[in-house]
Design an enzyme around this catalytic site. Structure first.
Site, PDB file in Angstrom:
ATOM      1  N   PHE A  90       0.825  -1.431  -0.063  1.00 41.88           N
ATOM      2  CA  PHE A  90       0.066   0.230   0.101  1.00 41.88           C
ATOM      3  C   PHE A  90       1.036   1.170   0.031  1.00 41.88           C
ATOM      4  CE2 PHE A  90      -2.753   3.118   2.123  1.00 41.88           C
ATOM      5  CZ  PHE A  90      -3.712   3.147   1.299  1.00 41.88           C
ATOM      6  N   ASP A 161       7.003  -2.519   8.494  1.00 39.78           N
ATOM      7  CA  ASP A 161       5.487  -1.890   8.269  1.00 39.78           C
ATOM      8  C   ASP A 161       4.715  -2.956   8.713  1.00 39.78           C
ATOM      9  OD1 ASP A 161       3.026  -1.407   7.209  1.00 39.78           O
ATOM     10  OD2 ASP A 161       3.468  -0.280   5.585  1.00 39.78           O
ATOM     11  N   HIS A 164      -0.300  -5.241   8.941  1.00 40.02           N
ATOM     12  CA  HIS A 164      -0.921  -6.382   8.850  1.00 40.02           C
ATOM     13  C   HIS A 164      -0.665  -7.414   9.661  1.00 40.02           C
ATOM     14  CE1 HIS A 164      -1.187  -5.567   3.861  1.00 40.02           C
ATOM     15  NE2 HIS A 164      -1.927  -4.761   4.636  1.00 40.02           N
ATOM     16  N   GLN A 187      -7.055   1.011  11.193  1.00 34.98           N
ATOM     17  CA  GLN A 187      -7.906   1.519  10.370  1.00 34.98           C
ATOM     18  C   GLN A 187      -9.011   0.366  10.141  1.00 34.98           C
ATOM     19  OE1 GLN A 187      -8.037  -0.154   7.214  1.00 34.98           O
ATOM     20  NE2 GLN A 187      -9.795   1.163   6.264  1.00 34.98           N
ATOM     21  N   ARG A 219       6.249  18.924  22.638  1.00 34.41           N
ATOM     22  CA  ARG A 219       5.914  19.200  24.142  1.00 34.41           C
ATOM     23  C   ARG A 219       6.067  18.286  24.778  1.00 34.41           C
ATOM     24  NH1 ARG A 219       0.663  22.263  26.182  1.00 34.41           N
ATOM     25  NH2 ARG A 219       1.337  23.204  27.924  1.00 34.41           N
ATOM     26  N   TYR A 226       4.978  26.010  27.753  1.00 31.28           N
ATOM     27  CA  TYR A 226       4.997  25.714  26.202  1.00 31.28           C
ATOM     28  C   TYR A 226       6.517  25.881  25.822  1.00 31.28           C
ATOM     29  CZ  TYR A 226       0.298  26.641  26.843  1.00 31.28           C
ATOM     30  OH  TYR A 226      -1.120  26.569  27.283  1.00 31.28           O
ATOM     31  N   ARG A 236      -1.434  12.693  18.460  1.00 33.78           N
ATOM     32  CA  ARG A 236      -1.844  11.846  19.396  1.00 33.78           C
ATOM     33  C   ARG A 236      -3.218  11.348  19.192  1.00 33.78           C
ATOM     34  NH1 ARG A 236      -0.547  17.246  21.542  1.00 33.78           N
ATOM     35  NH2 ARG A 236      -2.825  17.808  21.407  1.00 33.78           N
TER      36      ARG A 236
END
Length: 388
Positions: A90, A161, A164, A187, A219, A226, A236
């Site tokens: 993919f 990767d 799967h 997904q 951060r 900050y 996130r």
């Protein structure tokens, strides 16, 4: 019974969910804090997923593509570097590197397992190579012995990767125990899902800490004023997704067991159909989650293969054409492409050229069906092939 009168098989639905997911969502809701900095679901999910995959260094993110991009950045991928990727995958595998300013270098695959060819990968290493990305196609793990040796000999790190490969094992070792970073996807179609989501497992705490900073705009979690220590973005994961994924993880092992029982039955039946070649399984893979039920019909044209896919769908099989070779998609050439023509890459990737044209995959929910349904799948394929 003729193919037109055969009832369509009713496979288990996907995604699967129940009271466990509902309980998790309410638990996340009742916290009153719905992002990872205030809640506990993401932290707990990372611990649970990491333990299941053999590492304490897991970081949950927004999706699988971001998981790859973040992992590559931590490994030093950026402008002026190259990342070796399988030509058959993919396109997120290559685009994650390309979006960082790196050049994606496609290499050929093994025609039986559909995974990256370690020899082709070795031949593509240059002084600019910053990472090699094996993709565990359909849950079948790549030759991690040969790739680990290549990494050690060349000094180039691996990034798995593992979109799967939830729960996969190589020679008894879990994905997180193989000494290489791994990126997962959650997904909607994946082996466990919250609609979207991703996660990276790292080799050590230092990598994970850098990734945490970069996935949260640079951060630290303890910062009040900050002080952003690195560049980064907001990758996130939210608390609701993590609560669902905790329930999904609890289901994963049993689902893998079912698919592991059904694949030998189905692959054996498919192999009996003239011209059909199921995906080969490397005997060193000791646990295969079977994200797809993949097979080839060597010599079939892409056009005829596509007609076959349409016909199988019409007869009730959740069938899909194989991924295109990444270099045959316009998006591959927009940025970070090698200085080669499509024809030149195709010439050194003959197995990719064949597989992307003649391979088909069935959704993994088919392998959650009954043994009788494995026979129905083979019968439908055999009957349909005879009509084309």
């Amino acid at each position: 019974m003729t193919q037109n009168s055969r009832p369509k098989p009713e496979f288990p639905v996907w995604p699967q969910f129940g009271e466990e997911e509902r309980t998790g969502l309410v638990r996340a809701l009742d916290q009153g804090q719905w992002w990872r900095m205030g809640g506990s679901e993401v932290d707990t999910f990372e611990e649970e997923f990491g333990a299941y995959h053999g590492t304490p260094h897991a970081l949950a993110v927004t999706n699988g593509t971001h998981a790859l991009e973040l992992a590559l950045q931590v490994l030093g991928v950026g402008p002026g570097t190259e990342v070796i990727v399988p030509a058959f995958t993919f396109i997120s595998s290559s685009q994650a590197a390309q979006r960082l300013g790196a050049v994606a270098v496609p290499v050929d695959i093994d025609p039986g397992t559909f995974n990256i060819d370690p020899v082709a990968a070795a031949n593509a290493v240059t002084p600019r190579t910053a990472a090699i990305m094996p993709v565990h196609m359909a849950g079948q793990m790549c030759d991690m012995d040969a790739l680990a040796k290549l990494s050690a000999d060349s000094g180039v790190p691996l990034i798995q990767d593992a979109a799967h490969a939830h729960g996969a094992e190589w020679a008894g070792r879990k994905v997180g125990e193989l000494g290489a970073v791994a990126a997962f996807s959650f997904q909607n179609g994946k082996l466990m899902t919250a609609g979207e989501g991703g996660l990276v497992t790292f080799v050590d705490a230092g990598q994970r800490e850098e990734a945490f900073l970069r996935h949260s705009c640079g951060r630290p979690s303890s910062d009040r004023y900050y002080f952003h220590k690195t560049s980064g973005s907001n990758f996130r994961m939210n608390e609701f997704s993590a609560s669902v994924l905790r329930a999904q993880l609890a289901r994963l092992g049993g689902q893998i067991d079912t698919r592991e029982r059904n694949w030998p039955v189905l692959s054996g039946l498919l192999a009996q159909i003239d011209g059909v070649q199921p995906q080969l399984i490397d005997e060193r893979v000791t646990r295969n989650p079977h994200y797809m039920a993949m097979f080839r019909i060597p010599g079939m044209s892409a056009e005829r293969r596509n007609r076959l896919v349409d016909a199988l769908i019409e007869r009730g099989l959740p069938a899909f054409a194989a991924f295109r070779a990444i270099y045959r998609s316009d998006g591959f050439w927009e940025t970070g492409a090698p200085e080669e023509s499509v024809e030149a890459i195709a010439a050194r990737c003959p197995h990719t050229e064949a597989v992307y044209a003649d391979a088909i995959w069935l959704h993994h929910r088919t392998l959650l069906g009954t043994e009788q349904q494995m026979h129905e799948i083979a019968d439908i394929l055999s009957e349909t092939l005879a009509t084309l």
